[in-house]
Structures are given as structure tokens and as C-alpha cells.
Design an enzyme around this catalytic site. Sequence first.
Site, PDB file in Angstrom:
ATOM      1  N   TYR A 110       0.834  -1.202   0.000  1.00  5.19           N
ATOM      2  CA  TYR A 110       0.000   0.000   0.000  1.00  5.19           C
ATOM      3  C   TYR A 110       0.867   1.250   0.000  1.00  5.19           C
ATOM      4  O   TYR A 110       0.647   2.183  -0.784  1.00  5.19           O
ATOM      5  CB  TYR A 110      -0.915  -0.016   1.226  1.00  5.19           C
ATOM      6  CG  TYR A 110      -1.777   1.218   1.357  1.00  5.19           C
ATOM      7  CD1 TYR A 110      -2.926   1.364   0.584  1.00  5.19           C
ATOM      8  CD2 TYR A 110      -1.446   2.234   2.251  1.00  5.19           C
ATOM      9  CE1 TYR A 110      -3.723   2.493   0.694  1.00  5.19           C
ATOM     10  CE2 TYR A 110      -2.237   3.361   2.367  1.00  5.19           C
ATOM     11  CZ  TYR A 110      -3.373   3.493   1.592  1.00  5.19           C
ATOM     12  OH  TYR A 110      -4.156   4.616   1.699  1.00  5.19           O
ATOM     13  N   VAL A 111       1.880   1.280   0.855  1.00  2.84           N
ATOM     14  CA  VAL A 111       2.783   2.421   0.924  1.00  2.84           C
ATOM     15  C   VAL A 111       3.499   2.615  -0.409  1.00  2.84           C
ATOM     16  O   VAL A 111       3.596   3.736  -0.926  1.00  2.84           O
ATOM     17  CB  VAL A 111       3.794   2.230   2.073  1.00  2.84           C
ATOM     18  CG1 VAL A 111       4.915   3.249   1.995  1.00  2.84           C
ATOM     19  CG2 VAL A 111       3.087   2.335   3.426  1.00  2.84           C
TER      20      VAL A 111
END
Length: 256
Positions: free
Chosen positions: A160-161
Amino acid sequence: MFESAGLLSGKVILVTGASSGIGAAAAAVFAREGAAVVLTARREAELAARVAELTAKGLKASYVVADMTRSEDARRAVDTAVERHGTLDGAFNNAGTGGNPEPLHTMSDEVYDRIVDTNVRGLWNCLRPEIAAMLKGGGGSIVNNSSVGGLVAIATAAPYVASKHAVIGFTRAAADEYARQGIRVNAVAPGSTRSEITADWYADNPGLEDAIHAATPQGRTAAPEEIAEAAAWLLSDRASYVTGAVLPVDGGYVNR
């Protein structure tokens, strides 16, 4: 310099991921500010309900069922907006997904593929037809929805990051490439925000919401409308000298 009408009066704006959460709130805020909004997402029943709510108030809204991970769907959504309204002035690329916290070394390929396909390829699929339409129309404004995860590290959320950092990379690259052709490209970076995704995330991980609140100077979760208001300003002519910017809307989280 600017008229006192709605912030987005007369503009045609496409909103992806508009069936719920930040996307649905953005469609409502943009329509209230005078835009003709075209909502797109995969879930038709939810889109139809959102559009019915807006049109019942006399606002301009319609929808297109589309999956932004499919390039042909993204192109069709843009083409439909132009066919209905004659132009495309703005786009809020909000469609995205997350995942449950998990150590990077135990994550599966399937988790990575799902997150990156939606958050990165989905944005790639949207930007190309949006920019093409805006070049034909003489310019426009695009706002991409990143995250505080695109600005700082978040443990147990590596894909996600990485995907949200990529959103910021696309934003800055496109802003630089098309600035002289009248297209502005910016991003918002929300912190913890009420949505179906965060509700499920917090339900599955007791204590997580309290921990995020403790790390946020304002000590709370944002309403989706608060993110939408920031996106509306960036889309508007009042942000005419703003491009390539990433605006944290996070209660001070990245300013700790």
C-alpha cells in the site's frame, strides 16, 4: 478575479471510486459547488443511489459502471463524460484499495497484485484518456488520491505504501509534463478517514484506530467530506498556480 458562484461552477468532473467513501463525498461536494459530475465505479446499485440523491436536489450527476483496472473501462468512462457534456474539465482519481496489516515477508503475491493493480495501474489507466481529453479541450485539472502512506512509512503495509508513493510520482511527473499545455495535476494525501475500508480495517484490528488517533495531532478520524473539500479547491480555478503539489489532509499526522 473569481466569480462568487460555486467553486466548480460550469465544470465537468469525473470521479472514480465514487460509489462510497471519499469518492461519493467528493461527487456530492463537487456537484454542490456547481459541477456536472460523472461518477464511476464497479458497483452499479451504489452508483445509481448516489446519483439519485444528487439529482433529487437539482444537482447535475450521472454515472458510468467501470473498473479502473481495465484500460478499456477507464477510456470508456472518459469518453462517456465527454459525449454527455462536450468536454472534461477535471478528474478526481480516487479509486483505490488497501489491505490488512501484515509483515512484508509473509505477504502473498495476490495481496501485492491486488493493491498495485488497483492503486497504480488503475491510475495509469485513468491518466492517459483524461489528459488526452483535456488536451483536446484546452486544459483541465486532475487530482489524484494518494495517502499519508505516500509520504511516510507505515509498518505492515508495504504494498500500500509503495503504491501510494507511486501515485505521488505519477502526479509530479504528469504535472511537469503538461503544465505548459494548461493541465494541472495535484494530489491529496488523506490521513485516517471514515470509509467502508477503514471501518473493516479497524473492526479486524482492535486498538488500531485508537493508535492512529494517538499519533494524529487533531486526535480523530476525518469525515470523507473533509478530503473532498480539499480536492475541490485543487480542481478549481482558485488553485490556478498550483501544480505538482501533494496536499496532506491528515489532521497533522505527517507533521509530527
